[in-house]
Design a protein around this motif. Structure first.
Motif, PDB file in Angstrom:
ATOM      1  N   GLU A  29       0.826  -1.200   0.000  1.00  0.00           N
ATOM      2  CA  GLU A  29       0.000   0.000   0.000  1.00  0.00           C
ATOM      3  C   GLU A  29       0.864   1.255   0.000  1.00  0.00           C
ATOM      4  N   ALA A  31       4.067   1.368  -0.852  1.00  0.00           N
ATOM      5  CA  ALA A  31       4.868   1.428  -2.086  1.00  0.00           C
ATOM      6  C   ALA A  31       4.052   2.053  -3.224  1.00  0.00           C
ATOM      7  N   PHE A  32       2.778   1.689  -3.250  1.00  0.00           N
ATOM      8  CA  PHE A  32       1.893   2.256  -4.272  1.00  0.00           C
ATOM      9  C   PHE A  32       1.821   3.770  -4.139  1.00  0.00           C
ATOM     10  N   HIS A  33       1.657   4.208  -2.930  1.00  0.00           N
ATOM     11  CA  HIS A  33       1.587   5.637  -2.665  1.00  0.00           C
ATOM     12  C   HIS A  33       2.865   6.338  -3.133  1.00  0.00           C
ATOM     13  N   ALA A  35       5.065   5.336  -5.274  1.00  0.00           N
ATOM     14  CA  ALA A  35       5.224   5.269  -6.717  1.00  0.00           C
ATOM     15  C   ALA A  35       4.386   6.340  -7.406  1.00  0.00           C
ATOM     16  N   MET A  36       3.138   6.488  -6.928  1.00  0.00           N
ATOM     17  CA  MET A  36       2.250   7.486  -7.519  1.00  0.00           C
ATOM     18  C   MET A  36       2.807   8.890  -7.332  1.00  0.00           C
ATOM     19  N   ARG A  37       3.270   9.134  -6.104  1.00  0.00           N
ATOM     20  CA  ARG A  37       3.806  10.470  -5.809  1.00  0.00           C
ATOM     21  C   ARG A  37       5.033  10.747  -6.676  1.00  0.00           C
ATOM     22  N   GLN A  39       5.741   9.512  -9.511  1.00  0.00           N
ATOM     23  CA  GLN A  39       5.297   9.746 -10.883  1.00  0.00           C
ATOM     24  C   GLN A  39       4.859  11.202 -11.056  1.00  0.00           C
ATOM     25  N   LYS A  40       4.142  11.688 -10.040  1.00  0.00           N
ATOM     26  CA  LYS A  40       3.625  13.044 -10.145  1.00  0.00           C
ATOM     27  C   LYS A  40       4.740  14.087 -10.061  1.00  0.00           C
ATOM     28  N   ARG A  55      10.634  12.053   1.047  1.00  0.00           N
ATOM     29  CA  ARG A  55      10.653  13.150   2.018  1.00  0.00           C
ATOM     30  C   ARG A  55       9.230  13.564   2.363  1.00  0.00           C
ATOM     31  N   ALA A  56       8.393  13.649   1.330  1.00  0.00           N
ATOM     32  CA  ALA A  56       7.020  14.063   1.566  1.00  0.00           C
ATOM     33  C   ALA A  56       6.271  13.032   2.410  1.00  0.00           C
ATOM     34  N   PHE A  57       6.651  11.770   2.217  1.00  0.00           N
ATOM     35  CA  PHE A  57       5.944  10.698   2.912  1.00  0.00           C
ATOM     36  C   PHE A  57       6.325  10.621   4.393  1.00  0.00           C
ATOM     37  N   GLY A  58       7.599  10.885   4.668  1.00  0.00           N
ATOM     38  CA  GLY A  58       8.055  10.782   6.058  1.00  0.00           C
ATOM     39  C   GLY A  58       8.808   9.471   6.291  1.00  0.00           C
ATOM     40  N   ASN A  59       8.990   9.124   7.570  1.00  0.00           N
ATOM     41  CA  ASN A  59       9.782   7.953   7.943  1.00  0.00           C
ATOM     42  C   ASN A  59       8.992   6.670   7.687  1.00  0.00           C
ATOM     43  N   ILE A  63       6.440   4.699  10.258  1.00  0.00           N
ATOM     44  CA  ILE A  63       5.010   4.622   9.981  1.00  0.00           C
ATOM     45  C   ILE A  63       4.557   3.167   9.909  1.00  0.00           C
TER      46      ILE A  63
ATOM     47  N   TYR B  30      -3.446   7.152  -1.724  1.00  0.00           N
ATOM     48  CA  TYR B  30      -2.811   8.262  -2.429  1.00  0.00           C
ATOM     49  C   TYR B  30      -3.842   9.300  -2.837  1.00  0.00           C
ATOM     50  N   GLU B  47       2.813  15.071   7.103  1.00  0.00           N
ATOM     51  CA  GLU B  47       3.557  14.098   6.318  1.00  0.00           C
ATOM     52  C   GLU B  47       2.551  13.127   5.735  1.00  0.00           C
TER      53      GLU B  47
END
Lengths: 901, 111
Positions: A29, A31-33, A35-37, A39-40, A55-59, A63, B30, B47
């Motif tokens: 889940e 990894a999908f996030h 990957a999408m980010r 891509q964007k 960086r945007a996702f965090g640690n 998590i 996402y 975050e």
């Protein structure tokens, strides 16, 4: 709300099983996030997009961990983790683990053993219906004291005139001989009144139990077996029901078996057979104990009516007492005694935990032993704690690493505590086994020849709870301090080198010293206590008891049971006398009413015609009736006059021999020989004059501890009552056991029906000292154990210190320090620790030994010899324990030590 | 472990936002993040990863349900859907939020 909870729980339970899948799902889940980010962000950041997305996702790891924790029972999982860690670290050092578990097992086992005895003797409720309602009836004998014995008429008066008990019963314990003559086969027996079983709510395991219809005057002799006896003696066979068994040469029909687990209301003994009180008529001749108003043989228990408190029962009984007592006044007593009897009040005491002679005797010793065992456990804890402390040093790098990768201090403390708790629980499990064995051993030591102690020692919830509590406390005690200390180290210091910086090391060592000093002080207390009890016991053993206990075989006979009429008894006794004298290995044969310390006694008030004769209690004299060879057999010296001889018969003039105490008390400054004494009768009437023909050395009469009592001996042929049981004492050249069969054969040659009980005088003396022996041996044992533990502790801590300071010693040696000065350096530490421990121990014991005072025989609790001896032993042992590591320190090779660093 | 006060506040808010976002239908993580970021005009500096513990917590409480499906670009993705209990909770929280926000607004306006 509840549904939601349940669902949540269900999801979590599922998570426990499907952990892997959940982990994978979560990672997918995320990894999908990412990957999408990525891509964007790619158009803006290009190749850097991946990092920007992260960086945007965090640690991610944090998590992931946080989310995973939601799904699982965090504590459970961490516990599992901690247990796995613990098991791993135990595997790494199996020897230390074994030592720790074993010493905790010994400590916990000792505590559990003694507690289970306390539980069985003092606390456990009887396995009967509503035991808390049971009250024992007593006669108020003085402020706070009660007498438990009742006559049958008095029991009947209570039963018929009380209105506070819904039901009441009386019973009396004794022994029956199952053999039809010769060596006795005693079984434990109780006389019971009709309501005994129904009042206790005990059911039959087979057949039926004794009821009120079995307990009437002139009743048929019937008996109920206990479940245990039925099993051990009859293999649980139902065929014994309806059959007759021989008890003291009388046939009793077996009507049933009582419920399993019920052993009677006497805690500390069991019953094998129960017979109705009315059946005593088949044994009694002249005096029937159902009618006698001064035959005190019964104890009484009642079940309080619902809603009545003990206070209400007491108050009501006090009102009823005069009427009850007046219905059963002993008619043969003198006026004064009768008046006193009439004024006696009936009182009650809770009997839900049964009644027991063991309580009076063993409550104090058991409490002392409990305290001792507790201290031993504390010492063992101290040892384990210092071991853990030393080990946590060895593990400081491991702990530091775990801290560095993010384990919090509380997490580490929890892990270390889990380890120590696991150790203590393992110790407790092993300890339960030790305790089982130890408590059986203890019970064996409580048993005497006459009273074999039977206790239900199966661990109940209270014992298990106690053990669990002790285990938890031990685990925390042992683990908390090392855990807190070892996790306090600053990270960097621990990471930099394997060993610790000087500051931390000193801190750690100081803790170790404190622990050992505490150990030394507790050991000293135990040593002093054990020493006092041991010395008191050896004093008792060394005491001049006035007779020679070794190689004397005691033979109890009972001619009445063998249906020999009283008038024929003297003749039969004489036949037995001459046969016994001919037995090879028998040096002399004595026959007497009682033997020393047998528990059988006879006393009377005696008057003499001196100007100032002893009065009241001072005039109370203990009697024995003996055959001519008694003093030879006992090896009691005749100090003046003569012994009895064949000329002293029931037809010759009455004569007496008195002991020195009696001579001194009744004839101070006079020659007792040739003087006369008179025995006071029931109404203080002086009897015929009896001439004193000899004085013998003092000997103990009833117990070893007593002051010598005034004793008068009379020829056994001049005993005022006939048909009284007489006993033999044989001085043997061989060990007494070796002549038993020959003696049996000799008596059987006279009359095969006579029951015989064999026993030795040495055992009789030993049995009198069981409390002292138990306390002395156990406290000495625990004292020794404490000493050993303290020695190991001291050695361990000093060895640890020496290892830690190897480099320092190496440098000192390199700079020219002499081995002796290094030896002194370490020994100074030893002295400081041992000295501080001894000072503290002296302070504690000064107060603690006062509690022992009443258990000591002719010894003050602040006995200087014992105290100094204990201090000396402890100091010597401490110095030796310190010397070994000190010498090692002095021999440190500077090159080796420096290279290591 | 972090400062609890701040996290709690954020957590509550974040959960409210997730519930609100999912009113429009099932979404994957996402998409929820994108939507919240867009709607809040990037005022809420969260975050993105913080979303996932929140989503799982809501699922555990039975406010959301999830299932795996295919995303718009044909990748396997986990879709979250609002449950009736979630709707109720949303209404409740929204009402509470308005009340608190109104109260705070009034206090701030009073000076």
């Amino acid at each position: 709300m509840l549904g939601e909870r349940a669902k949540c729980l269900l999801l979590r339970m599922r998570a426990l099983w499907k952990r892997r899948q959940l982990d994978r799902d979560l990672r997918d889940e995320m990894a999908f996030h990412l990957a999408m980010r990525e891509q964007k962000l790619r158009p803006v950041f290009g190749d850097e997009a991946r990092y920007a997305a992260r960086r945007a996702f965090g640690n991610t790891a944090g998590i992931e961990e946080e989310t995973r924790m939601l799904w699982t029972f965090r504590w459970l999982e961490q516990l599992g983790q901690d247990l796995r860690y613990a098991a791993r670290s135990f595997r790494k050092s199996p020897a230390m683990t074994a030592v720790v578990v074993l010493s905790l097992a010994l400590g916990i086992g000792a505590n559990t053993a003694i507690f289970s005895l306390i539980d069985a003797v003092l606390l456990r409720m009887l396995p009967v219906a509503a035991p808390q309602e049971l009250l024992q009836v007593q006669r108020e004998a003085g402020p706070g004291a009660g007498s438990n014995s009742f006559t049958y008429p008095l029991w009947e008066a209570i039963r018929d005139r009380q209105d506070v008990f819904s039901v009441a019963f009386a019973w009396s314990a004794g022994q029956f001989d199952m053999a039809g003559g010769g060596a006795v086969q005693n079984v434990d027996q109780i006389w019971i009144t009709g309501d005994y079983f129904s009042a206790l709510g005990v059911n039959p395991a087979a057949g039926r139990l004794i009821t009120n219809s079995d307990d009437r005057r002139g009743c048929a002799p019937v008996t109920v077996l206990s479940y245990g006896f039925w099993q051990s003696h009859y293999g649980g066979s139902p065929e014994v029901l309806g059959k007759s068994i021989s008890l003291n040469h009388q046939l009793f029909q077996v009507i049933g078996v009582s419920a399993r687990g019920f052993t009677g209301v006497d805690v500390g003994s069991k019953f094998d057979v129960a017979v109705p009180a009315c059946a005593s008529a088949v044994f009694d001749r002249k005096t029937s104990r159902l009618e006698a108003r001064s035959w005190w043989w019964l104890a009484v228990i009642g079940r309080a009516k619902p809603g009545l408190t003990q206070e209400q029962v007491r108050a009501r009984l006090a009102v009823l007492s005069p009427a009850i007592m007046s219905a059963a006044v002993p008619s043969n007593w003198d006026e004064k005694s009768q008046q006193r009897f009439l004024k006696t009040k009936l009182i009650t005491a809770p009997a839900g935990n049964g009644v027991s002679y063991l309580r009076r005797k063993f409550t104090d010793p058991l409490n002392v032993l409990m305290a001792i065992a507790g201290m031993v456990l504390l010492i063992a804890c101290a040892n384990v704690a210092s071991l853990m402390l030393a080990r946590s040093t060895a593990r400081s790098r491991e702990l530091a690493t775990r801290k560095a990768v993010g384990a919090s201090r509380s997490r580490l403390v929890r892990q270390l505590l889990t380890e120590s708790l696991l150790l203590s629980c393992l110790g407790a499990i092993l300890g339960l086994l030790f305790a089982r064995w130890g408590s059986l051993l203890l019970v064996g030591r409580l048993s005497t020849w006459r009273n074999s102690v039977y206790l239900d020692l199966r661990p109940d919830n209270r014992v298990l709870g106690f053990t669990l509590g002790v285990a938890l406390l031990t685990g925390i005690l042992v683990g908390l301090m090392p855990a807190l200390r070892s996790t306090r180290i600053p990270l960097m210091a621990a990471m930099k080198s394997g060993a610790l910086g000087g500051e931390q090391r000193r801190l750690r060592f100081r803790a170790g010293k404190w622990i050992v000093a505490a150990q030394v002080s507790l050991s000293l207390v135990l040593l002093i206590g054990g020493g006092l009890l041991l010395r008191s016991f050896t004093r008792l053993l060394a005491l001049d008891i006035g007779f020679d206990r070794s190689n004397v075989l005691l033979v109890s006979t009972d001619l009445a049971t063998a249906h020999i009429p009283a008038e024929r008894m003297p003749q039969v006794y004489e036949q037995i006398d001459s046969r016994l004298k001919a037995v090879p290995g028998v040096l002399s044969v004595a026959r007497s009413f009682t033997t020393p310390l047998s528990g059988r006694g006879w006393n009377n008030f005696v008057s003499v015609d001196t100007p100032n004769p002893p009065k009241g209690e001072q005039a109370l004299t203990w009697f024995n009736f003996v055959s001519p060879d008694y003093f030879v057999t006992m090896r009691t010296a005749v100090v003046a006059g003569r012994s009895f001889d064949a000329g002293d018969t029931n037809k010759s003039a009455q004569v007496a021999i008195i002991n020195q105490t009696m001579a001194k008390r009744f004839f101070p400054g006079m020659n007792a020989l040739g003087r006369q004494l008179r025995v006071l009768g029931e109404k203080d009437e002086p009897g015929p004059p009896i001439q004193i023909v000899g004085v013998v050395k003092d000997a103990k009469y009833d117990e070893v501890r007593e002051e010598m009592s005034a004793t008068a001996f009379f020829p056994i042929d001049q005993m005022p009552e006939r048909g009284v049981q007489e006993n033999y004492a044989l001085r043997t050249a061989l060990p007494p056991a070796d002549v038993v069969t020959a003696v049996q054969r000799a008596v059987a040659g006279v009359n095969g029906d006579i029951p015989l009980e064999f026993h030795t005088l040495a055992r009789q003396v030993e049995d009198d000292l069981i409390e002292e022996r138990l306390l002395a041996t156990l406290s000495a044992f625990f004292g020794g154990l404490a000493l050993l533990l303290a020695m190991i502790g001291l050695y361990g801590v000093l060895s640890y210190l020496v290892t830690q300071r190897r480099a320092e010693f190496g440098i000192r040696t390199a700079l020219g320090a002499k081995p002796l000065s290094i030896l002194q350096l370490v020994m100074r530490d030893t002295l400081a620790v041992v000295g501080a421990g001894i000072m503290a121990g002296l302070l504690i014991s000064f107060w603690a030994v006062k509690l022992l005072q009443k258990m000591l025989f002719s010894l003050t609790a602040h006995d200087a010899f014992t105290t100094l001896g204990a201090v000396g032993i402890l100091a010597a042992v401490g110095l030796v324990a310190g010397f070994v590591p000190a010498r090692r320190a002095a021999r440190v090779d500077p090159m080796v030590a420096l290279r290591c660093e | 472990m972090g400062a609890p006060g701040k996290t709690d506040l954020l957590q509550g808010t974040l959960e409210l936002l997730i519930l609100k976002t999912l009113v429009r239908g099932a979404m994957h993580g996402y998409a929820i993040a994108e939507s919240i970021l867009a709607c809040s005009e990037e005022v809420l500096q969260v975050e993105e990863g913080a979303l996932y513990p929140a989503l799982h917590r809501l699922e555990l409480r039975g406010l959301l349900a999830s299932e795996w499906g295919l995303s718009e670009n044909n990748r396997r993705a986990k879709y979250y859907r609002l449950m009736p209990a979630g709707k109720k909770q949303l209404a409740h929280e929204t009402e509470y939020w308005h009340r608190v926000a109104g109260a705070i607004g009034r206090v701030l306006a009073a000076t």
